[in-house]
Design a protein around this motif. Structure first.
Motif, PDB file in Angstrom:
ATOM      1  N   ILE A  14       0.844  -1.194   0.000  1.00 33.68           N
ATOM      2  CA  ILE A  14       0.000   0.000   0.000  1.00 33.68           C
ATOM      3  C   ILE A  14       0.879   1.243   0.000  1.00 33.68           C
ATOM      4  O   ILE A  14       1.735   1.417   0.861  1.00 33.68           O
ATOM      5  CB  ILE A  14      -0.951   0.016   1.212  1.00 33.68           C
ATOM      6  CG1 ILE A  14      -1.940  -1.134   1.125  1.00 33.68           C
ATOM      7  CG2 ILE A  14      -1.682   1.356   1.307  1.00 33.68           C
ATOM      8  CD1 ILE A  14      -2.898  -1.243   2.296  1.00 33.68           C
ATOM      9  N   GLU A  15       0.652   2.128  -0.982  1.00 33.43           N
ATOM     10  CA  GLU A  15       1.358   3.396  -1.087  1.00 33.43           C
ATOM     11  C   GLU A  15       0.585   4.517  -0.403  1.00 33.43           C
ATOM     12  O   GLU A  15       1.179   5.408   0.194  1.00 33.43           O
ATOM     13  CB  GLU A  15       1.570   3.768  -2.563  1.00 33.43           C
ATOM     14  CG  GLU A  15       2.480   2.837  -3.314  1.00 33.43           C
ATOM     15  CD  GLU A  15       3.936   3.207  -3.177  1.00 33.43           C
ATOM     16  OE1 GLU A  15       4.245   4.411  -3.113  1.00 33.43           O
ATOM     17  OE2 GLU A  15       4.755   2.280  -3.125  1.00 33.43           O
ATOM     18  N   GLN A  16      -0.748   4.483  -0.526  1.00 33.70           N
ATOM     19  CA  GLN A  16      -1.560   5.588  -0.015  1.00 33.70           C
ATOM     20  C   GLN A  16      -2.982   5.111   0.253  1.00 33.70           C
ATOM     21  O   GLN A  16      -3.511   4.278  -0.472  1.00 33.70           O
ATOM     22  CB  GLN A  16      -1.582   6.708  -1.066  1.00 33.70           C
ATOM     23  CG  GLN A  16      -2.424   7.887  -0.729  1.00 33.70           C
ATOM     24  CD  GLN A  16      -2.402   8.920  -1.853  1.00 33.70           C
ATOM     25  OE1 GLN A  16      -1.573   8.868  -2.747  1.00 33.70           O
ATOM     26  NE2 GLN A  16      -3.327   9.851  -1.814  1.00 33.70           N
ATOM     27  N   ILE A  17      -3.594   5.667   1.317  1.00 32.23           N
ATOM     28  CA  ILE A  17      -5.000   5.405   1.613  1.00 32.23           C
ATOM     29  C   ILE A  17      -5.680   6.759   1.834  1.00 32.23           C
ATOM     30  O   ILE A  17      -5.216   7.563   2.637  1.00 32.23           O
ATOM     31  CB  ILE A  17      -5.184   4.534   2.872  1.00 32.23           C
ATOM     32  CG1 ILE A  17      -4.557   3.159   2.659  1.00 32.23           C
ATOM     33  CG2 ILE A  17      -6.659   4.399   3.216  1.00 32.23           C
ATOM     34  CD1 ILE A  17      -4.660   2.245   3.857  1.00 32.23           C
ATOM     35  N   THR A  18      -6.781   6.996   1.108  1.00 28.17           N
ATOM     36  CA  THR A  18      -7.527   8.247   1.207  1.00 28.17           C
ATOM     37  C   THR A  18      -8.989   7.927   1.483  1.00 28.17           C
ATOM     38  O   THR A  18      -9.576   7.073   0.816  1.00 28.17           O
ATOM     39  CB  THR A  18      -7.436   9.037  -0.129  1.00 28.17           C
ATOM     40  OG1 THR A  18      -6.073   9.170  -0.496  1.00 28.17           O
ATOM     41  CG2 THR A  18      -8.073  10.406   0.017  1.00 28.17           C
ATOM     42  N   LEU A  19      -9.585   8.631   2.465  1.00 29.27           N
ATOM     43  CA  LEU A  19     -11.010   8.441   2.744  1.00 29.27           C
ATOM     44  C   LEU A  19     -11.831   9.130   1.666  1.00 29.27           C
ATOM     45  O   LEU A  19     -11.498  10.226   1.216  1.00 29.27           O
ATOM     46  CB  LEU A  19     -11.373   9.003   4.115  1.00 29.27           C
ATOM     47  CG  LEU A  19     -10.794   8.254   5.305  1.00 29.27           C
ATOM     48  CD1 LEU A  19     -11.179   8.945   6.602  1.00 29.27           C
ATOM     49  CD2 LEU A  19     -11.255   6.823   5.312  1.00 29.27           C
ATOM     50  N   THR A  20     -12.902   8.492   1.254  1.00 30.35           N
ATOM     51  CA  THR A  20     -13.790   9.015   0.214  1.00 30.35           C
ATOM     52  C   THR A  20     -15.180   8.450   0.440  1.00 30.35           C
ATOM     53  O   THR A  20     -15.442   7.848   1.484  1.00 30.35           O
ATOM     54  CB  THR A  20     -13.251   8.649  -1.202  1.00 30.35           C
ATOM     55  OG1 THR A  20     -14.064   9.293  -2.174  1.00 30.35           O
ATOM     56  CG2 THR A  20     -13.215   7.164  -1.424  1.00 30.35           C
ATOM     57  N   GLN A  21     -16.064   8.656  -0.505  1.00 30.20           N
ATOM     58  CA  GLN A  21     -17.394   8.056  -0.459  1.00 30.20           C
ATOM     59  C   GLN A  21     -17.621   7.302  -1.750  1.00 30.20           C
ATOM     60  O   GLN A  21     -17.067   7.650  -2.789  1.00 30.20           O
ATOM     61  CB  GLN A  21     -18.479   9.127  -0.315  1.00 30.20           C
ATOM     62  CG  GLN A  21     -18.507   9.774   1.035  1.00 30.20           C
ATOM     63  CD  GLN A  21     -19.692  10.718   1.168  1.00 30.20           C
ATOM     64  OE1 GLN A  21     -20.257  11.175   0.189  1.00 30.20           O
ATOM     65  NE2 GLN A  21     -20.068  10.997   2.407  1.00 30.20           N
ATOM     66  N   MET A  22     -18.430   6.261  -1.677  1.00 29.34           N
ATOM     67  CA  MET A  22     -18.775   5.518  -2.882  1.00 29.34           C
ATOM     68  C   MET A  22     -20.285   5.371  -2.967  1.00 29.34           C
ATOM     69  O   MET A  22     -20.964   5.236  -1.952  1.00 29.34           O
ATOM     70  CB  MET A  22     -18.066   4.161  -2.933  1.00 29.34           C
ATOM     71  CG  MET A  22     -18.381   3.200  -1.828  1.00 29.34           C
ATOM     72  SD  MET A  22     -17.308   1.750  -1.787  1.00 29.34           S
ATOM     73  CE  MET A  22     -17.870   0.834  -3.163  1.00 29.34           C
ATOM     74  N   GLN A  23     -20.781   5.436  -4.184  1.00 31.45           N
ATOM     75  CA  GLN A  23     -22.209   5.296  -4.428  1.00 31.45           C
ATOM     76  C   GLN A  23     -22.566   3.818  -4.426  1.00 31.45           C
ATOM     77  O   GLN A  23     -21.875   3.009  -5.035  1.00 31.45           O
ATOM     78  CB  GLN A  23     -22.568   5.927  -5.778  1.00 31.45           C
ATOM     79  CG  GLN A  23     -24.032   6.090  -6.014  1.00 31.45           C
ATOM     80  CD  GLN A  23     -24.666   7.146  -5.122  1.00 31.45           C
ATOM     81  OE1 GLN A  23     -23.991   8.052  -4.666  1.00 31.45           O
ATOM     82  NE2 GLN A  23     -25.935   7.001  -4.856  1.00 31.45           N
TER      83      GLN A  23
END
Length: 152
Positions: A40-49
């Motif tokens: 894992i290089e990066q983890i970003t919080l987001t939202q998914m439909q």
């Protein structure tokens, strides 16, 4: 009465045929899943439909509208009321289903560098056991891809 029976038979046949269609067929054999390894290089919080377009709301709304329309008038007027009720019910049922079930949910976008050096981005529901620098597997591909820790 024959018009109602014909309409209901047509709706039932349409639902039955659409339920038999192949969903998510892939190139691999039954139960075959592609697994890739990486870090894992990066983890970003987001939202998914979410995607809950099952059509059940439209079908039930259409049937309800058809039933209510059949109570109105006689002859041609009754047939028009049934068709209008079925269409309005289908639209209303589809809207109600989307409003209830298609709400965005919390997710995380994970960027993984696989062994070949390629970066792969995957958006999935939050998995608290994942962290930056962790060795992981990427199971599946496309919308079905998921990142899981190695050794789990």
């Amino acid at each position: 009465m024959k018009a109602i029976l014909s309409g209901l038979t047509l709706i039932f046949a349409t639902v039955l045929i659409s339920a038999c269609s192949a969903v998510g067929s892939t190139e691999g054999g039954a139960g075959e899943t592609e697994i890739r390894a990486g870090k894992i290089e990066q983890i970003t919080l987001t939202q998914m439909q979410t995607n809950h377009d099952s059509g059940v709301g439209a079908v039930l709304g259409g049937l309800g509208g058809l039933g209510i329309g059949s109570l109105i008038g006689r002859g041609t007027g009754r047939d028009v009321a049934m068709v209008a009720g079925a269409l309005a019910g289908a639209v209303g049922g589809n809207y109600a289903e989307k409003k209830q079930y298609d709400q965005p949910k919390e997710a995380q976008q994970i960027i993984v560098r696989v062994k070949s050096g390629v970066l792969v981005s995957i958006t999935q529901p939050i998995n608290p056991s994942l962290g930056k620098g962790m060795n992981v597997y990427i199971e599946g591909s496309g919308n079905d891809a998921r990142v899981v820790p190695q050794g789990s």
